[in-house]
Design a protein around this motif. Structure first.
Motif, PDB file in Angstrom:
ATOM      1  N   ASN A   1       0.759   4.097  -2.739  1.00  0.00           N
ATOM      2  CA  ASN A   1       0.283   5.363  -2.193  1.00  0.00           C
ATOM      3  C   ASN A   1       1.120   6.554  -2.632  1.00  0.00           C
ATOM      4  OD1 ASN A   1      -1.777   6.448  -0.826  1.00  0.00           O
ATOM      5  ND2 ASN A   1      -1.375   5.302   1.063  1.00  0.00           N
TER       6      ASN A   1
ATOM      7  N   THR B 246       1.766  10.196  -3.843  1.00  0.00           N
ATOM      8  CA  THR B 246       1.067  11.477  -3.843  1.00  0.00           C
ATOM      9  C   THR B 246       1.817  12.438  -4.752  1.00  0.00           C
ATOM     10  OG1 THR B 246       0.289  11.130  -1.605  1.00  0.00           O
ATOM     11  CG2 THR B 246       0.241  13.380  -2.436  1.00  0.00           C
TER      12      THR B 246
ATOM     13  N   THR C 282       0.838  -1.206   0.000  1.00  0.00           N
ATOM     14  CA  THR C 282       0.000   0.000   0.000  1.00  0.00           C
ATOM     15  C   THR C 282       0.864   1.243   0.000  1.00  0.00           C
ATOM     16  OG1 THR C 282      -0.176  -0.348   2.356  1.00  0.00           O
ATOM     17  CG2 THR C 282      -2.144  -0.813   1.046  1.00  0.00           C
ATOM     18  N   ALA C 283       2.010   1.169   0.703  1.00  0.00           N
ATOM     19  CA  ALA C 283       2.889   2.325   0.731  1.00  0.00           C
ATOM     20  C   ALA C 283       3.390   2.631  -0.674  1.00  0.00           C
ATOM     21  CB  ALA C 283       4.061   2.075   1.667  1.00  0.00           C
TER      22      ALA C 283
ATOM     23  N   GLU D 182      -8.168   9.455  -8.236  1.00  0.00           N
ATOM     24  CA  GLU D 182      -7.637   8.624  -7.174  1.00  0.00           C
ATOM     25  C   GLU D 182      -8.348   7.270  -7.147  1.00  0.00           C
ATOM     26  OE1 GLU D 182      -7.561  10.487  -3.286  1.00  0.00           O
ATOM     27  OE2 GLU D 182      -6.942   8.544  -2.465  1.00  0.00           O
TER      28      GLU D 182
ATOM     29  N   GLY E  38      -5.508   5.040  -7.810  1.00  0.00           N
ATOM     30  CA  GLY E  38      -4.893   4.942  -6.493  1.00  0.00           C
ATOM     31  C   GLY E  38      -3.837   6.002  -6.255  1.00  0.00           C
ATOM     32  N   ILE E  39      -3.635   6.872  -7.254  1.00  0.00           N
ATOM     33  CA  ILE E  39      -2.644   7.939  -7.090  1.00  0.00           C
ATOM     34  C   ILE E  39      -3.338   9.178  -6.537  1.00  0.00           C
ATOM     35  CG2 ILE E  39      -0.956   9.391  -8.262  1.00  0.00           C
ATOM     36  CD1 ILE E  39      -0.840   7.197 -10.450  1.00  0.00           C
ATOM     37  N   LYS E  40      -2.747   9.714  -5.472  1.00  0.00           N
ATOM     38  CA  LYS E  40      -3.305  10.929  -4.884  1.00  0.00           C
ATOM     39  C   LYS E  40      -2.677  12.143  -5.554  1.00  0.00           C
ATOM     40  CE  LYS E  40      -4.671  10.331  -0.079  1.00  0.00           C
ATOM     41  NZ  LYS E  40      -4.050   9.125   0.477  1.00  0.00           N
TER      42      LYS E  40
END
Lengths: 424, 301
Positions: A24, A26, A20-21, A48, A52-54
């Motif tokens: 994650n 950003t 997940t890291a 997102e 899944g990209i912030k």
């Protein structure tokens, strides 16, 4: 035993968190504080959910952006991954190697460039034949004027008596200045809410007069022609309008000051960005709502402006940024943005029925953006604007003659073109 | 006897060592954030460093300085800056001293006055500039509206070459005069009482007291206040940036804004560093002059 349990728990946790890291990511972007930015910000959750990209926007005033970006480009790793490039910087950033060439991404993913207005791609897409940016947003300039004053029979009669011709929308810069002088004298409002403050306000506005009067910054060999006869005439007309057709404080006005004068019903017209129109037509912000319209700059060539998306050369997430650009510039999202009030750069967004139903004047904007001309883009565009802004302000405030100011500007512009290696 | 002498020497040495230990972190910090950048900028000012090529590839000698001195706009900025500093600091001093004297009496609501006085000081210069720009808007601003109520025609605050600098001066005074008041007031409060009582007994009038006693006694405080304000005034940048961008023409183009433009628009860090050093030397000379003024005063006292 206890220890073993504890460590294995830690290990499991680490293993659980690692993927997940990694996903994650950003991305950060420095964005100008304009409605367009807020529109895109509202759509970010969609991106997102999909990838899944912030994405995080840092929204600031235009004047703060350049210095912030430059310092980031010079550091080992940029804080900003996504770069919003104003057309002023569209020469400087690629020339300095601060943004990534995009050709290989476009080829690899078959990204469709055919829908973009050629004027936009030329301005915030290509630099010296290579693609560095994808056009995001356009802010071409045009004439915004009060329809109620144009249709006033008393004014019409008076105009005809004075000038011996019908009061119509001006077709040349000279006619425009005359109309502004007339309105200032007879309609109880300023002729033009001008933005003649030193720096980019005066240069932006003056460029419309210059281009529409047949002038240019440089000729095709990068020799400065800002002191050509057409340019001198355009500048004299500009200053005449500052003196006789503009509110008293125009020499200190920027975009916002001019907008306030216009929105309070204190001016007949303004040469401004087309996105001013919806704000002026909003009864909550403007006492002239419903009485303003947009058309091409008198003389036909307004100043084009726009932003492009780019990838910072020192970002660690280049692929993810490209993912974002592909999403935000996809047909679906581009149209969605335009429907919400964004300023399109693509034909399919300009001509979408829903977009045109919401914003009928976008047909006019498309025409303005197609014909408008940008400021020259090269390594020293920012410096060029600064020099011009200074000299024009000196001439407009009467500290220098038009000829002396433009000669000095031409000398400085030639020097900049030589420093950039464009002039042999 | 000998033993005692040695131990005293030892104690002194230890004290010195402790002192050195206490001061080392501060010194290291200062070296890292002040001295090294300062020296580095001096090195850059003799080189060809720019943001487009952020390396030093050759040294140009005095070229960057010569270039600055040949630039008419550099001289204009220097002149504008000096004019601004002299006017602003002297006005702030006169107004500040007058108000400090008024406040240094037995009056009611002192706390209220202090509170009002500190408000501008805690505001950021950018906010001050923006607020005043709105208030002074020639068409829609409150100030011109208030003036119109008493029959004064609208004033073009920022749009004329002769007036804009005075508007900036006015706003700067509004913003910074409280600093002057508070520093001078602190000085006045701490003055000894005896000379004043003696003067009163001798029958001196209040003007005599002011010029013969208050001002001479206040000289160190006055010098310090002037010193700090002068240094701060030389650095004024935010007000100009927000309110005029140096215009109309070049009438408010102060040197610190000039340097900003060389750096972030011209991308020429070498030139900008050279000009910064010129500014630094000028400020240093003024500081030295003020220090001298302070010294002679102490000797006299």
């Amino acid at each position: 035993m206890n220890r073993l349990v504890k460590w294995s728990l830690v290990l499991v946790l680490v293993l659980l968190l690692t993927p997940t890291a990694l996903a994650n990511v950003t991305l950060r972007a420095l964005m100008e504080d304009v409605p367009e930015t807020r529109i895109i910000e509202q759509l970010l959750p969609e991106f997102e959910r999909k990838t899944g990209i912030k994405v995080q926007f840092e929204i600031v005033q235009y004047g703060d952006m350049h210095a912030k970006l430059v310092t980031q480009f010079l550091s080992p790793r940029s804080q900003y991954d996504i770069v919003q490039v104003d057309n002023y910087w569209a020469g400087e950033f690629p020339a300095a190697g601060w943004i990534e060439p995009l050709d290989k991404y476009v080829e690899r993913d078959k990204f469709d460039l055919s829908q973009y207005l050629p004027s936009m791609l030329e301005m915030v897409g290509y630099y010296q034949g290579k693609l560095y940016m994808i056009p995001q947003y356009n802010y071409a300039m045009g004439l915004i004027y009060r329809t109620d004053l144009m249709e006033d029979p008393v004014l019409q009669q008076k105009f005809e008596a004075t000038y011996g011709r019908k009061m119509e929308l001006p077709k040349t810069v000279r006619e425009y200045v005359e109309l502004c002088e007339f309105m200032q004298k007879n309609a109880g409002v300023a002729g033009s809410a001008m933005q003649a403050g030193r720096g980019d306000p005066i240069v932006m506005e003056w460029s419309n007069y210059l281009f529409s009067n047949g002038g240019a910054y440089y000729d095709e060999n990068w020799r400065a022609v800002v002191n050509s006869p057409q340019a001198i005439e355009a500048t004299e007309l500009y200053i005449r309008n500052v003196k006789n057709g503009a509110p008293a404080g125009a020499l200190s006005y920027n975009l916002d000051d001019a907008y306030r004068v216009m929105s309070q019903g204190r001016a007949f017209s303004m040469i401004s960005y087309h996105w001013m129109l919806p704000q002026l037509n909003d009864p909550a912000n403007s006492v002239v709502a419903g009485k303003v319209a947009l058309t091409t700059m008198p003389g036909g060539k307004g100043l084009n402006g726009g932003w492009g998306w780019a990838i910072a050369h020192n970002s660690q997430y280049k692929e993810e940024v490209w993912e974002f650009i592909k999403w935000v510039e996809s047909k679906e999202i581009a149209i969605k943005r335009a429907v919400m009030g964004g300023a399109p750069t693509r034909y399919d967004a300009f001509r979408d029925p829903q977009v045109l139903a919401n914003w009928p004047w976008y047909a006019e904007v498309e025409k303005i953006a197609e014909d408008a001309k940008p400021v020259p883009e090269f390594t020293y565009s920012t410096q060029m604007i600064e020099v011009l802004g200074r000299e024009l302000s000196l001439a407009a405030s009467g500290q220098k003659t038009v000829k002396a100011a433009l000669d000095e500007a031409a000398r400085a512009l030639n020097q900049l073109a030589r420093s950039a290696g464009l002039q042999k | 006897m000998k033993m005692r002498k040695f131990s005293r020497w030892d104690l002194q040495k230890q004290e010195k060592l402790t002192g050195a230990l206490f001061i080392t972190p501060t010194l290291l910090c200062l070296i890292a954030v002040v001295l090294i950048p300062l020296v580095y900028s001096l090195v850059i000012s003799f080189s060809d460093y720019s943001f487009l090529r952020p390396i030093i590839s050759e040294f140009r000698g005095w070229e960057n300085f010569r270039h600055a001195f040949e630039d008419q706009y550099f001289w204009n900025s220097l002149l504008v800056t000096l004019k601004f500093v002299v006017i602003v600091v002297s006005f702030e001093f006169l107004i500040g001293f007058a108000i400090a004297l008024l406040l240094n009496r037995e009056i009611r609501f002192k706390g209220v006055y202090y509170a009002i006085l500190t408000i501008p000081m805690v505001m950021s210069p950018v906010a001050v500039g923006l607020i005043w720009k709105m208030l002074l808007h020639p068409e829609l601003g409150v100030i011109n509206w208030l003036l119109s109520l008493v029959g004064i025609p609208p004033v073009n605050w920022l749009g004329t070459t002769s007036g804009a600098i005075w508007t900036i001066v006015f706003v700067d005074i509004w913003h910074q005069v409280s600093f002057m008041i508070l520093v001078l007031l602190a000085g006045l409060v701490s003055l000894p009482n005896e000379p004043f009582q003696a003067a009163k007994i001798d029958g001196a009038n209040s003007l005599q007291i002011l010029f013969k006693i208050t001002i001479p006694l206040m000289r160190p405080v006055i010098a310090t206040a002037l010193l700090i304000r002068t240094i701060m005034a030389f650095r004024t940048y935010d007000l100009v940036y927000v309110m005029t961008k140096g215009g109309p023409g070049v009438s408010t183009d102060v040197l610190s804004y000039f340097i900003y433009k060389k750096t972030f628009m011209g991308l020429d860090l070498a030139q900008a560093s050279a000009i910064s050093w010129v500014l630094l030397v000028i400020v240093l000379l003024m500081v030295l002059a003020l220090f001298k003024f302070m010294r002679t005063d102490e000797e006299v006292a």
